[in-house]
Design an enzyme around this catalytic site. Sequence first.
Site, PDB file in Angstrom:
ATOM      1  N   HIS A 233       0.848  -1.197   0.000  1.00  0.00           N
ATOM      2  CA  HIS A 233       0.000   0.000   0.000  1.00  0.00           C
ATOM      3  C   HIS A 233       0.886   1.250   0.000  1.00  0.00           C
ATOM      4  O   HIS A 233       1.882   1.295   0.719  1.00  0.00           O
ATOM      5  CB  HIS A 233      -0.872  -0.023   1.264  1.00  0.00           C
ATOM      6  CG  HIS A 233      -1.921   1.025   1.298  1.00  0.00           C
ATOM      7  ND1 HIS A 233      -1.657   2.327   1.625  1.00  0.00           N
ATOM      8  CD2 HIS A 233      -3.244   0.958   1.031  1.00  0.00           C
ATOM      9  CE1 HIS A 233      -2.787   3.020   1.556  1.00  0.00           C
ATOM     10  NE2 HIS A 233      -3.766   2.223   1.207  1.00  0.00           N
ATOM     11  N   CYS A 271      -3.868   2.819  -4.507  1.00  0.00           N
ATOM     12  CA  CYS A 271      -4.776   3.601  -3.661  1.00  0.00           C
ATOM     13  C   CYS A 271      -4.814   5.033  -4.188  1.00  0.00           C
ATOM     14  O   CYS A 271      -3.855   5.798  -4.005  1.00  0.00           O
ATOM     15  CB  CYS A 271      -4.302   3.565  -2.207  1.00  0.00           C
ATOM     16  SG  CYS A 271      -5.302   4.623  -1.138  1.00  0.00           S
ATOM     17  N   HIS A 298      -7.899   0.710  -4.201  1.00  0.00           N
ATOM     18  CA  HIS A 298      -8.662   1.538  -3.262  1.00  0.00           C
ATOM     19  C   HIS A 298      -9.083   2.773  -4.046  1.00  0.00           C
ATOM     20  O   HIS A 298      -8.208   3.546  -4.463  1.00  0.00           O
ATOM     21  CB  HIS A 298      -7.773   2.014  -2.100  1.00  0.00           C
ATOM     22  CG  HIS A 298      -7.405   0.942  -1.126  1.00  0.00           C
ATOM     23  ND1 HIS A 298      -6.590   1.191  -0.044  1.00  0.00           N
ATOM     24  CD2 HIS A 298      -7.758  -0.359  -1.043  1.00  0.00           C
ATOM     25  CE1 HIS A 298      -6.440   0.079   0.651  1.00  0.00           C
ATOM     26  NE2 HIS A 298      -7.137  -0.882   0.067  1.00  0.00           N
ATOM     27  N   ASP A 354     -12.877   3.262  -1.012  1.00  0.00           N
ATOM     28  CA  ASP A 354     -12.028   3.560   0.138  1.00  0.00           C
ATOM     29  C   ASP A 354     -12.603   4.773   0.854  1.00  0.00           C
ATOM     30  O   ASP A 354     -12.825   5.813   0.241  1.00  0.00           O
ATOM     31  CB  ASP A 354     -10.607   3.843  -0.347  1.00  0.00           C
ATOM     32  CG  ASP A 354      -9.607   3.755   0.784  1.00  0.00           C
ATOM     33  OD1 ASP A 354      -9.932   3.127   1.807  1.00  0.00           O
ATOM     34  OD2 ASP A 354      -8.509   4.312   0.646  1.00  0.00           O
ATOM     35  N   HIS A 355     -12.850   4.597   2.093  1.00  0.00           N
ATOM     36  CA  HIS A 355     -13.381   5.673   2.944  1.00  0.00           C
ATOM     37  C   HIS A 355     -14.700   6.209   2.375  1.00  0.00           C
ATOM     38  O   HIS A 355     -15.169   5.775   1.327  1.00  0.00           O
ATOM     39  CB  HIS A 355     -12.394   6.830   3.104  1.00  0.00           C
ATOM     40  CG  HIS A 355     -11.057   6.402   3.612  1.00  0.00           C
ATOM     41  ND1 HIS A 355     -10.031   7.264   3.859  1.00  0.00           N
ATOM     42  CD2 HIS A 355     -10.577   5.171   3.919  1.00  0.00           C
ATOM     43  CE1 HIS A 355      -8.974   6.591   4.282  1.00  0.00           C
ATOM     44  NE2 HIS A 355      -9.277   5.325   4.323  1.00  0.00           N
ATOM     45  N   TYR A 371     -14.760   5.234   7.753  1.00  0.00           N
ATOM     46  CA  TYR A 371     -15.404   3.989   7.325  1.00  0.00           C
ATOM     47  C   TYR A 371     -16.891   3.928   7.692  1.00  0.00           C
ATOM     48  O   TYR A 371     -17.358   2.930   8.244  1.00  0.00           O
ATOM     49  CB  TYR A 371     -14.645   2.788   7.903  1.00  0.00           C
ATOM     50  CG  TYR A 371     -13.318   2.587   7.201  1.00  0.00           C
ATOM     51  CD1 TYR A 371     -13.229   1.794   6.065  1.00  0.00           C
ATOM     52  CD2 TYR A 371     -12.162   3.229   7.654  1.00  0.00           C
ATOM     53  CE1 TYR A 371     -12.027   1.631   5.397  1.00  0.00           C
ATOM     54  CE2 TYR A 371     -10.947   3.075   6.986  1.00  0.00           C
ATOM     55  CZ  TYR A 371     -10.892   2.266   5.865  1.00  0.00           C
ATOM     56  OH  TYR A 371      -9.702   2.107   5.202  1.00  0.00           O
TER      57      TYR A 371
HETATM   58  C1  DNO Z   1      -6.681   3.503   5.532  1.00  0.00           C
HETATM   59  C2  DNO Z   1      -5.831   2.565   4.911  1.00  0.00           C
HETATM   60  C3  DNO Z   1      -4.607   2.103   5.654  1.00  0.00           C
HETATM   61  C4  DNO Z   1      -4.141   0.862   4.956  1.00  0.00           C
HETATM   62  C5  DNO Z   1      -2.875   0.284   5.421  1.00  0.00           C
HETATM   63  C6  DNO Z   1      -2.464  -0.821   4.479  1.00  0.00           C
HETATM   64  O1  DNO Z   1      -7.807   3.580   5.258  1.00  0.00           O
HETATM   65  O2  DNO Z   1      -5.655   2.843   3.575  1.00  0.00           O
HETATM   66  O3  DNO Z   1      -4.904   1.780   6.969  1.00  0.00           O
HETATM   67  O4  DNO Z   1      -5.094  -0.124   5.160  1.00  0.00           O
HETATM   68  O5  DNO Z   1      -1.919   1.241   5.474  1.00  0.00           O
HETATM   69  O6  DNO Z   1      -1.449  -1.544   5.051  1.00  0.00           O
END
Ligand code: DNO
Length: 397
Positions: A233, A271, A298, A354-355, A371
Amino acid sequence: MRQTWRWFGPEDNVTLPEIRQAGVEGIVTALYHIPPGDVWPRDAIRARREVIEAAGMTWDVVESLPVSEDIRTGAPAAAQHFAHWITSLENLAAEGIKIICYNFMPVLDWTRTDLAAPMASGATALRFDLVDFAAFDLFVLKREGAVADYPNDVVAKARERAEHHSDADRARLTRNILAGLPGAVERWTLDSLRERLTRYAHIDAERLRAHLQGFVQAVVPAAERLGMRLCCHPDDPPWPLLGLPRIMSTEADLNWLVTTVPSPANGVTFCTGSLGARPDNELAKMLQRLGPHIHFYHFRNVRMEDGGVPGSFHEDEHFGGSTDMVAVLKAAVAEQMRRQSEGRADWNIPMRPDHGQNILDDHHRKSAPGYPAIGRLKGLAELRGAMLALCHEPPQD
Ligand code: DNO
């Protein structure tokens, strides 16, 4: 793309039956109770998998299998932690879980200064304010040498802000930065953070990169043997924080990783939220070029507020913000089609919304910051619509 959703386990107040109603196919989760460096036992993995399957979904991705601080700092325990990580991979593979996300951010995982910044719409969002972060670093943590890490005007504004901080303001900022975010595997206090920073005193970017290289050299052959796909990530935010190096922030960084140990098992998590906080990351083009190495998406959009590196940003709606999300999705669909035409088994790359911003009932539910149920559902629904439209082939006449 396969539609997945992050679930923080039985403690998460967004439940599996609710996630199913959002039209989710696969779950992204971790065994958060196991400390970094320890083995994930097969029976614990199986129990978690069965809970997910009983709810009508599958456990598609591990996020994250934590990389211990001993590995990142190259401490003597690192060799043993490599072996434990590999045993965890074997146990996960035996339960059919093959995609493993991890990160290599020293000390802090993802970092924000405000967990509920008000948006014009009435939503609240996560935000990173560079002046607040500098105020924390300079006047709460009081890190030696910190002043050199910020532009002069940021230091001046941070000083002025710090002068007006109440004890409660300082406590909130500290909590948000050090202990506020879900998924981060360690929680820090000012004292434990200071102690940990001293362990990095002699670790610059080059040294950290050598430790990451040692790690992938140790674990990638095992992942390849097990038919697994590891995906690192990127850093969030994508620049050094608190004087700590960050080495997964740019296209060159991600490229370095996938070429240092070339293997289908050695890939990245793309991401868009993390990478999108830098104006020099051109996301759709990066996606095209890194495509074959991407094992997990993501999708999230940040709005850069000043375009600086470092800079301030907040988490916008999935199709708002500074990133052209449609262009990103087009590139992702093209990568999917490319893999299908090559006959690659892994063409259906998992994506998760994501989020999300807190909207509607999210304001009352107190789910993990970033989240919420409804904000993420909105993101997933919008992304799903765009993906369907982009993949749609009109009937031939
Ligand atoms: C937050 C995330 C991070 C991610 C870690 C992956 O939403 O993108 O917590 O899960 O860094 O290892």
